[in-house]
Design an enzyme around this catalytic site. Structure first.
Site, short mmCIF file in Angstrom:
data_model
loop_
_atom_site.label_atom_id
_atom_site.label_comp_id
_atom_site.label_asym_id
_atom_site.label_seq_id
_atom_site.Cartn_x
_atom_site.Cartn_y
_atom_site.Cartn_z
N THR A 24 4.71 -0.35 4.60
CA THR A 24 5.68 0.08 5.61
C THR A 24 5.50 -0.72 6.90
O THR A 24 4.38 -0.98 7.34
CB THR A 24 5.52 1.57 5.92
OG1 THR A 24 5.65 2.32 4.71
CG2 THR A 24 6.56 2.05 6.92
N ILE A 44 0.00 4.80 8.64
CA ILE A 44 1.24 4.20 8.16
C ILE A 44 0.90 3.41 6.90
O ILE A 44 -0.14 2.76 6.83
CB ILE A 44 1.89 3.32 9.25
CG1 ILE A 44 3.26 2.81 8.82
CG2 ILE A 44 0.99 2.18 9.65
CD1 ILE A 44 4.02 2.15 9.97
N ASP A 45 1.76 3.50 5.89
CA ASP A 45 1.47 2.87 4.61
C ASP A 45 1.35 1.35 4.73
O ASP A 45 1.99 0.72 5.59
CB ASP A 45 2.58 3.18 3.60
CG ASP A 45 2.52 4.59 3.07
OD1 ASP A 45 1.49 5.27 3.30
OD2 ASP A 45 3.50 5.04 2.44
N PHE A 46 0.59 0.77 3.83
CA PHE A 46 0.39 -0.67 3.75
C PHE A 46 1.72 -1.41 3.65
O PHE A 46 1.93 -2.46 4.28
CB PHE A 46 -0.49 -0.98 2.54
CG PHE A 46 -0.59 -2.43 2.17
CD1 PHE A 46 -1.36 -3.31 2.92
CD2 PHE A 46 0.06 -2.91 1.05
CE1 PHE A 46 -1.46 -4.64 2.56
CE2 PHE A 46 -0.04 -4.24 0.68
CZ PHE A 46 -0.80 -5.11 1.44
#
Length: 401
Positions: free
Chosen positions: A229, A225-227
């Site tokens: 997000t 999961i993106d930083f």
């Protein structure tokens, strides 16, 4: 960690039957469409956000003078009636960090939930993070202090790491925005090297959080999961269990959905964004991706289903307050890096707060939430759901129907 630039009606959760097979139109756009939104004059002491609790509605000030009167009344009341322990600790912490009493009361009026935040695990680390960004010059464009910025957008102090599901095999947690999910792969092969550079006091990652609470196991994440997000992050207690779940992400057997607040009002109520993605070779940091050109080879197939849930205006104090915005539900059919962010940008509706793929360098966060996750494991399927954060309900004003 990439550079971060700083500056409703409540909808019930979406049933799985709604997510399974909606009718969608297919949209193919070969190149990004820029979003043009007029920049509104910043006003730190603008009208208060309209809000309702489940039991009563608080009358909101109609102008700057009324807000100032309400703040002065609150400051006086706090000195005569006292505050609970959490509120008092918050007050002391903010005063020690250079906030004025009036700023603290405005902050609490705009974000009443701030008194429930953990000062140790949320407020203080977030303030340290903002101080770090301030020291890097991220506030130079506005000239704001950290105290002024937090007063304007106080939901930036939220940093809730919490468990949302656990059993004998898996643990799912809420990963906050602007928190890394794990450490570099090389750290396990080079034990003498630091796992990651701690940039400020309280800097952490989801990996440390979940491992500290499951010391009897070597926890492994099943996906990424993106930083920037926020949302559901699944980990497994054994290598075999991690492999079983990870395989379903690779074979697309799992079902997941995201919520986002985006700029503008889409003309369609539903569509499929379909465009291949390649690495953006012009980005010197190697962080960004881009939509492949029509005559370009090497793009990875990418599709995202988009459904508009509501249209309204932004309520965030700052450059984009009053700007048309919408809440959308997203179901990625593939799993490419930055896929959702790029497909929304391509469609002309970038995510609010996405400093990489939008014009917004003002909002306190990227409004993208990993909302639901279904993993059809044979023994016990996982059906996980993370509710829409309160900050989102305050950020988007949706007219009554």
């Amino acid at each position: 960690m990439h550079c971060v630039k700083i500056g409703s009606r409540i909808l019930s959760s979406v049933p799985r039957s709604y997510l399974s097979s909606p009718s969608f139109h297919t949209l193919r756009v070969p190149v990004p469409v820029p979003v043009v939104v007029g920049t509104l004059r910043r006003c730190v002491c603008a009208s208060m956000l309209k809000r309702k609790s489940s039991t009563e509605a608080m009358q909101q000030p109609n102008n700057v003078e009324e807000e100032s009167d309400q703040v002065q009344h609150k400051v006086h009341a706090s000195t005569t009636t006292g505050a609970d322990d959490g509120d008092e600790l918050l007050q002391q912490t903010l005063l020690a960090r250079g906030f004025t009493s009036e700023q603290i009361e405005i902050l609490k009026l705009r974000n009443p939930e701030v008194v429930t935040y953990s000062v140790e695990h949320e407020v203080t680390p977030r303030l340290n993070f903002l101080d770090y960004l301030h020291g890097r010059g991220e506030f130079d464009a506005t000239g704001e202090s950290v105290a002024e910025y937090v007063t304007r957008q106080p939901f930036c102090l939220e940093r809730k790491l919490e468990e949302v599901y656990s059993d004998e095999r898996y643990v799912a947690m809420r990963k906050p925005f602007y928190v890394r999910h794990d450490t570099p792969q090389w750290s396990s092969r080079s034990p003498d090297k630091p796992r990651y550079e701690v940039k400020y006091d309280g800097d952490t990652c989801a990996e440390d959080w979940v491992q500290d609470r499951n010391k009897g196991h070597k926890m492994r994440f099943c996906h990424q999961i993106d930083f920037a997000t926020e949302g559901i992050l699944l980990s497994a207690k054994t290598k075999a269990d991690a492999g079983a779940a990870s395989k379903m992400f690779k074979t697309r057997e799992n079902k997941k959905s995201y919520l986002a607040i985006v700029f503008g009002h889409p003309e369609r109520d539903a569509w499929v964004a379909d465009a291949p993605i390649v690495k953006d070779e012009t980005d010197p940091k190697g962080f960004k991706m881009r939509i492949a050109r029509a005559d370009e080879d090497g793009g990875k197939e990418s599709q995202t289903e988009v459904e508009v849930l509501a249209r309204g205006t932004l309520n965030l104090e700052g450059a984009f307050k009053g700007t048309p915005a919408s809440k959308v539900l997203l179901r990625p059919l593939t799993g490419r890096r930055h896929q959702i962010r790029l497909h929304l940008q391509m469609s002309g509706h970038s995510i609010v707060g996405d400093s990489a793929y939008s014009h917004d360098l003002d909002s306190h966060r990227m409004f993208l939430l990993a909302h639901t996750l279904y993993v059809p494991l044979n023994e016990r399927p996982l059906d996980l759901h993370l509710p829409e954060p309160i900050a989102w309900k305050r950020a988007l004003s949706i007219p009554s129907q």
